[in-house]
Write an enzyme that holds these catalytic residues in place. Structure first.
Site, PDB file in Angstrom:
ATOM      1  N   PRO F   2     -60.447  41.718 -20.282  1.00  0.00           N
ATOM      2  CA  PRO F   2     -60.894  42.771 -19.382  1.00  0.00           C
ATOM      3  C   PRO F   2     -60.373  42.593 -17.955  1.00  0.00           C
ATOM      4  O   PRO F   2     -60.464  41.485 -17.400  1.00  0.00           O
ATOM      5  CB  PRO F   2     -62.429  42.615 -19.407  1.00  0.00           C
ATOM      6  CG  PRO F   2     -62.729  41.873 -20.660  1.00  0.00           C
ATOM      7  CD  PRO F   2     -61.550  41.017 -20.911  1.00  0.00           C
ATOM      8  N   ILE F   3     -59.718  43.619 -17.464  1.00  0.00           N
ATOM      9  CA  ILE F   3     -59.320  43.636 -16.048  1.00  0.00           C
ATOM     10  C   ILE F   3     -60.147  44.726 -15.393  1.00  0.00           C
ATOM     11  O   ILE F   3     -60.068  45.890 -15.771  1.00  0.00           O
ATOM     12  CB  ILE F   3     -57.820  43.918 -15.908  1.00  0.00           C
ATOM     13  CG1 ILE F   3     -57.002  42.789 -16.567  1.00  0.00           C
ATOM     14  CG2 ILE F   3     -57.442  44.078 -14.444  1.00  0.00           C
ATOM     15  CD1 ILE F   3     -55.502  42.996 -16.496  1.00  0.00           C
TER      16      ILE F   3
END
Lengths: 68, 68, 68, 68, 68, 68
Positions: F2-3
């Site tokens: 996840p960014i």
């Protein structure tokens, strides 16, 4: 006012996303002094051919790991 | 130089998007002292399961409104 | 629901930005069937050393144009 | 730490994307003093109906060019 | 048409950024069949207090590493 | 993988941001089946003159509320 974008490798279920929306909103309100109604969260699914780490797409890295 | 991103709930027609491109470009040029050729606009469609307000996806909020 | 990001070369006045907010919101509502309260617009100022076209920063291109 | 987003008109092959991942990672490491493992690159494909220059979508500009 | 955003930890010099603009533009044109004039690259500097890995800001991780 | 990007009205303290990084990372790992080391979170501070709701910047809305 928090506007949040979460870029993810595609494949999570809607249940996982819904649980994430609730928990991340809670976490933001508990730490940033804002109200749930002010929080907008957007998920962006990424395919493994469109995301690369260290110059190699995740698709390629996975394929090499599975058939070295 | 304006580079514009418009994140929308999916479902608008191409006609609506084309009308938006023209009118937003006009609005930017009229207020920011730039030329149409300098304006780039990108639409990002969001599905209602990937966008949440107040910790709940739009899909879920809609479903609850339709069958309370 | 439109969430809009407008990346601009820095230097516009607050008056220009305020005029842009009003006109772009009007343009979006007139073409996308949404209400003003649903529209969020964010300006991101870019310095001319942090934006490049054709491999050269705007700062450098401007400097070369001024002293060829 | 470089996190890179590359927005492209859709249509490139996976081979082109894989070659781009490798070459852009190399270019970043050669100029920004970072390691390949620190570089993340994400491709965002844009459809020609969702990207506009000078107030007109690329789809429309192409159609007008093909049948003036 | 490639529009590229490069998010970096702040601190790079303008020379490093200029070298990056040139080399990344070259890399994109060599692999994606596009022309330099079509390539726009934007740098976004991030402060170490505004970027976190594994739940901890880079500022904090650095401080802990320097005074364990 | 996840960014996450969190766009906020500027003014939060580093303590608030650090608490947010930890709690949001926890929330993501608890719901998306990922590890803390895979989570990257970026804060983007927005000035109240650069963010508008319903066609009016937050700065203007606040000023009008304080001196109607």
């Amino acid at each position: 006012m928090p506007i949040v974008t979460v870029a993810l490798m595609e494949g999570r279920t809607q249940e996982q996303k819904d649980a994430m929306f609730a928990r991340v909103t809670e976490a933001l309100c508990a730490t940033l002094d804002c109200q749930p109604e002010q929080v907008r969260i957007r998920v962006e699914d990424m395919s493994d051919g469109d995301f690369a780490v260290a110059g190699k797409s995740v698709a390629r890295s996975n394929a090499e790991r599975e058939s070295p």
